[in-house]
Design a protein around this motif. Structure first.
Motif, PDB file in Angstrom:
ATOM      1  N   HIS A 125     109.234  55.303  75.811  1.00  0.00           N
ATOM      2  CA  HIS A 125     109.001  56.223  74.699  1.00  0.00           C
ATOM      3  C   HIS A 125     110.349  56.849  74.368  1.00  0.00           C
ATOM      4  N   VAL A 126     111.165  56.072  73.668  1.00  0.00           N
ATOM      5  CA  VAL A 126     112.578  56.431  73.522  1.00  0.00           C
ATOM      6  C   VAL A 126     112.803  57.758  72.802  1.00  0.00           C
ATOM      7  N   LEU A 127     111.865  58.148  71.945  1.00  0.00           N
ATOM      8  CA  LEU A 127     112.108  59.357  71.151  1.00  0.00           C
ATOM      9  C   LEU A 127     112.258  60.601  72.014  1.00  0.00           C
ATOM     10  N   ARG A 128     111.530  60.634  73.129  1.00  0.00           N
ATOM     11  CA  ARG A 128     111.598  61.864  73.929  1.00  0.00           C
ATOM     12  C   ARG A 128     112.982  62.059  74.557  1.00  0.00           C
ATOM     13  N   TYR A 129     113.799  60.968  74.577  1.00  0.00           N
ATOM     14  CA  TYR A 129     115.144  61.073  75.146  1.00  0.00           C
ATOM     15  C   TYR A 129     116.205  61.376  74.080  1.00  0.00           C
ATOM     16  N   THR A 130     115.802  61.392  72.817  1.00  0.00           N
ATOM     17  CA  THR A 130     116.793  61.691  71.776  1.00  0.00           C
ATOM     18  C   THR A 130     117.273  63.125  71.958  1.00  0.00           C
ATOM     19  N   PRO A 131     118.551  63.367  71.645  1.00  0.00           N
ATOM     20  CA  PRO A 131     119.032  64.752  71.737  1.00  0.00           C
ATOM     21  C   PRO A 131     118.175  65.697  70.893  1.00  0.00           C
ATOM     22  N   PHE A 132     117.638  65.200  69.768  1.00  0.00           N
ATOM     23  CA  PHE A 132     116.815  66.071  68.920  1.00  0.00           C
ATOM     24  C   PHE A 132     115.593  66.581  69.698  1.00  0.00           C
ATOM     25  N   ARG A 168     104.139  42.472  55.197  1.00  0.00           N
ATOM     26  CA  ARG A 168     104.524  41.055  55.269  1.00  0.00           C
ATOM     27  C   ARG A 168     104.764  40.600  56.705  1.00  0.00           C
ATOM     28  N   GLY A 169     105.100  41.523  57.596  1.00  0.00           N
ATOM     29  CA  GLY A 169     105.665  41.148  58.896  1.00  0.00           C
ATOM     30  C   GLY A 169     104.707  41.207  60.078  1.00  0.00           C
ATOM     31  N   PRO A 170     105.280  41.298  61.288  1.00  0.00           N
ATOM     32  CA  PRO A 170     104.514  41.095  62.522  1.00  0.00           C
ATOM     33  C   PRO A 170     103.396  42.097  62.792  1.00  0.00           C
ATOM     34  N   TRP A 171     103.504  43.309  62.246  1.00  0.00           N
ATOM     35  CA  TRP A 171     102.510  44.346  62.588  1.00  0.00           C
ATOM     36  C   TRP A 171     101.563  44.632  61.421  1.00  0.00           C
ATOM     37  N   ARG A 172     101.333  43.613  60.571  1.00  0.00           N
ATOM     38  CA  ARG A 172     100.540  43.828  59.351  1.00  0.00           C
ATOM     39  C   ARG A 172      99.035  43.791  59.604  1.00  0.00           C
ATOM     40  N   ASN A 173      98.680  43.111  60.696  1.00  0.00           N
ATOM     41  CA  ASN A 173      97.274  42.814  60.872  1.00  0.00           C
ATOM     42  C   ASN A 173      96.811  43.332  62.234  1.00  0.00           C
ATOM     43  N   LYS A 174      95.789  44.159  62.184  1.00  0.00           N
ATOM     44  CA  LYS A 174      95.328  44.858  63.378  1.00  0.00           C
ATOM     45  C   LYS A 174      94.890  43.891  64.494  1.00  0.00           C
ATOM     46  N   ALA A 175      94.176  42.828  64.110  1.00  0.00           N
ATOM     47  CA  ALA A 175      93.676  41.900  65.132  1.00  0.00           C
ATOM     48  C   ALA A 175      94.827  41.109  65.754  1.00  0.00           C
ATOM     49  N   GLN A 176      95.834  40.804  64.942  1.00  0.00           N
ATOM     50  CA  GLN A 176      96.954  40.011  65.469  1.00  0.00           C
ATOM     51  C   GLN A 176      97.964  40.865  66.229  1.00  0.00           C
ATOM     52  N   SER A 177      98.031  42.147  65.940  1.00  0.00           N
ATOM     53  CA  SER A 177      98.942  43.017  66.700  1.00  0.00           C
ATOM     54  C   SER A 177      98.151  44.234  67.181  1.00  0.00           C
ATOM     55  N   SER A 178      98.237  45.342  66.494  1.00  0.00           N
ATOM     56  CA  SER A 178      97.490  46.535  66.909  1.00  0.00           C
ATOM     57  C   SER A 178      97.392  47.478  65.721  1.00  0.00           C
ATOM     58  N   PRO A 179      96.528  48.502  65.806  1.00  0.00           N
ATOM     59  CA  PRO A 179      96.439  49.436  64.679  1.00  0.00           C
ATOM     60  C   PRO A 179      97.753  50.196  64.482  1.00  0.00           C
ATOM     61  N   MET A 180      97.990  50.594  63.248  1.00  0.00           N
ATOM     62  CA  MET A 180      99.223  51.324  62.895  1.00  0.00           C
ATOM     63  C   MET A 180      99.457  52.529  63.811  1.00  0.00           C
ATOM     64  N   ILE A 181      98.398  53.238  64.119  1.00  0.00           N
ATOM     65  CA  ILE A 181      98.536  54.471  64.903  1.00  0.00           C
ATOM     66  C   ILE A 181      99.040  54.166  66.320  1.00  0.00           C
ATOM     67  N   LEU A 182      98.872  52.927  66.775  1.00  0.00           N
ATOM     68  CA  LEU A 182      99.458  52.542  68.063  1.00  0.00           C
ATOM     69  C   LEU A 182     100.846  51.948  67.842  1.00  0.00           C
ATOM     70  N   ALA A 183     100.908  50.922  66.980  1.00  0.00           N
ATOM     71  CA  ALA A 183     102.171  50.194  66.813  1.00  0.00           C
ATOM     72  C   ALA A 183     103.288  51.128  66.365  1.00  0.00           C
ATOM     73  N   LYS A 184     102.991  51.975  65.410  1.00  0.00           N
ATOM     74  CA  LYS A 184     104.050  52.806  64.838  1.00  0.00           C
ATOM     75  C   LYS A 184     104.066  54.210  65.420  1.00  0.00           C
ATOM     76  N   CYS A 185     102.877  54.721  65.743  1.00  0.00           N
ATOM     77  CA  CYS A 185     102.797  56.167  66.026  1.00  0.00           C
ATOM     78  C   CYS A 185     102.573  56.525  67.488  1.00  0.00           C
ATOM     79  N   CYS A 186     102.547  55.535  68.425  1.00  0.00           N
ATOM     80  CA  CYS A 186     102.327  55.963  69.813  1.00  0.00           C
ATOM     81  C   CYS A 186     103.506  56.814  70.293  1.00  0.00           C
ATOM     82  N   HIS A 187     104.701  56.600  69.694  1.00  0.00           N
ATOM     83  CA  HIS A 187     105.844  57.481  69.997  1.00  0.00           C
ATOM     84  C   HIS A 187     105.521  58.921  69.595  1.00  0.00           C
ATOM     85  N   ASP A 188     104.914  59.051  68.410  1.00  0.00           N
ATOM     86  CA  ASP A 188     104.628  60.404  67.899  1.00  0.00           C
ATOM     87  C   ASP A 188     103.566  61.086  68.747  1.00  0.00           C
TER      88      ASP A 188
END
Ligand SMILES: NC(=O)c1ccc[n+]([C@@H]2O[C@H](COP(=O)([O-])OP(=O)(O)OC[C@H]3O[C@@H](n4cnc5c(N)ncnc54)[C@H](O)[C@@H]3O)[C@@H](O)[C@H]2O)c1
Length: 410
Positions: A125-132, A168-188
């Motif tokens: 979870h790289v964001l927690r290590y950002t200086p910000f 268009r890309g690898p995370w477009r489809n929930k069944a083939q990858s995962s829901p947006m809230i996981l793929a993009k937002c698990c950091h958040d």
């Protein structure tokens, strides 16, 4: 502190950052082995990391019983379960790329395995290590804000990033990858849980794929941008991939140097040339998630595709002051109630390896400290990291039930 022995499993974009860190800081990490099944990348490893033993197959690596302090599992999401469990069963502790896995059951299986084999797993979870975010966390822990009651965070994906990765890309489809809230937002989710310092107990979420579908295709739009009469469309692939911000993503369809000529030559009729209103995407383009924490505190997170730039912003409301910041600008304001406003600019200039606003570099430094038994800011293990994923899965379940409350049970 001692030099720690590192194995990189998957020398792709992420694995290469960890290997580069070891090469840059040999006084911290000794890169003892690389496991990579792509022959071109193995060749690259031979010249770039001559000191490491190379394996094309992880079973062959396991037979050698190489001693190591940590294995960085940086293969693709769908392989994490197999690779993480195999490494833990062989006695290795892990630095595991996020997401832990694409499905809740798999995440829990990895978690159970970590307990069964008594292995430590640190999730990237790289964001927690950002200086910000480290600075924000320190401010919260200092008590300057009083008690934190509410957090509001937003993730502005960027219209061109959404088009590339989530339409268009690898995370477009929930069944083939995962829901947006996981793929993009698990950091958040991880950051919100980290800053709140409490477990999240229930979640409600609304969201939808509103815009990127056939109903919004301009009249006469064709399947591929390269044939389309709408040459001024803001989502035109040729415009995005030759722009300053979008050129980086062209590596998904060309291995050549990313000049306009090479990009425009290799793009036509690839998946990345497709009309954004006619793809097989089903992940959301906007989602709002509200969270309740153990002691009744609350947080709200907004994910939206609709922003000019990629950025995250954050508001932390305490009993004595509110903190407002924009991660990408490294700017923080503390607005003291009845007092002055303190402005802080966070310095990330030390980070000379990796990206994520210094997150990659500082994560590796924290890992090094943790492996040496020192205080390591940001480091937590799977028992905490899994919460972010359970929050994401709960949010998706709630979204599918039109915002119905979803309790989180570990
Ligand atoms: N922490 C973050 O912020 C962050 C950012 C981007 C990606 N990620 C995650 O990091 C992981 C890796 O992403 P990436 O972009 O580096 O992917 P990538 O495809 O560039 O790298 C994966 C590498 O693993 C290798 N590989 C796959 N199967 C293998 C096997 N069985 N044996 C040996 N090697 C194998 C591939 O050949 C490739 O080189 C993914 O889980 C991704 O979601 C995390």
């Amino acid at each position: 502190m001692e030099i720690k022995r590192l194995v990189v499993f998957g020398l792709g974009a992420r694995g290469n950052i960890y290997a580069t860190f070891a090469k840059t800081y040999p006084e911290k990490f000794d890169l003892v082995a690389i496991i990579e099944n792509n022959p071109e990348r193995l060749d690259y490893a031979k010249t770039e990391y001559p000191g490491a033993r190379l394996f094309a197959d992880y079973h062959a690596f396991l037979l050698e019983k190489i001693e190591a302090d940590i294995v960085a599992v940086a293969t693709q999401d769908e392989d994490h379960k197999e690779h993480a469990i195999a490494m833990m069963a062989a006695g290795y502790d892990l630095l595991l790329e996020k997401p832990i896995a694409n499905h809740k059951e798999e995440c829990l299986e990895i978690y159970e395995a970590s307990k069964r084999y008594d292995r430590k797993v640190i999730v990237c979870h790289v964001l927690r290590y950002t200086p910000f975010y480290s600075t924000v966390k320190r401010i919260i822990d200092s008590g300057k804000l009083g008690e934190v009651i509410t957090i509001h965070a937003s993730e502005n994906v960027g219209y061109y990033h959404q088009a590339h990765s989530f339409i268009r890309g690898p995370w477009r489809n929930k069944a083939q990858s995962s829901p947006m809230i996981l793929a993009k937002c698990c950091h958040d989710m991880d950051i919100i849980r980290y800053l709140m310092g409490e477990e999240c107990v229930s979640v409600s979420s609304y969201g939808d794929l509103f815009y990127f579908n056939e109903a919004h295709a301009p009249k006469g739009a064709t399947a591929y941008c390269s044939d389309c009469p709408h040459t001024d469309c803001i989502y035109k692939a040729q415009t995005i991939y030759t722009s300053e911000v979008g050129r980086f993503f062209a590596s998904y369809f060309t291995t050549k140097e990313r000049t306009d000529e090479n990009i425009l030559g290799d793009l036509p009729k690839t998946q990345y040339d497709r009309c954004v209103f006619g793809c097989d995407n089903d992940v959301v383009d906007h989602q709002v998630t509200i969270m309740q924490f153990a002691k009744g505190k609350t947080a709200c997170h907004t994910m939206t595709a609709f922003s000019k730039e990629i950025y995250r912003d954050l508001k932390v409301h305490g009993t004595k002051a509110e903190l407002v910041g924009v991660v990408e600008k490294n700017s923080i304001e503390i607005r003291y109630f009845g007092g002055e406003t303190e402005k802080i600019t966070v310095d990330i200039s030390a980070a000379n390896v990796g990206g994520h606003m210094g997150g990659d570099y500082f994560m590796m430094n924290s890992l090094y400290r943790a492996l040496n038994g020192e205080v390591a800011e940001g480091v937590t293990f799977l028992d905490v990291s899994i919460d972010s994923h359970l929050m994401s899965f709960a949010a998706e379940e709630s979204r599918m039930n039109n915002g119905g409350t979803c309790k989180i049970n570990k």
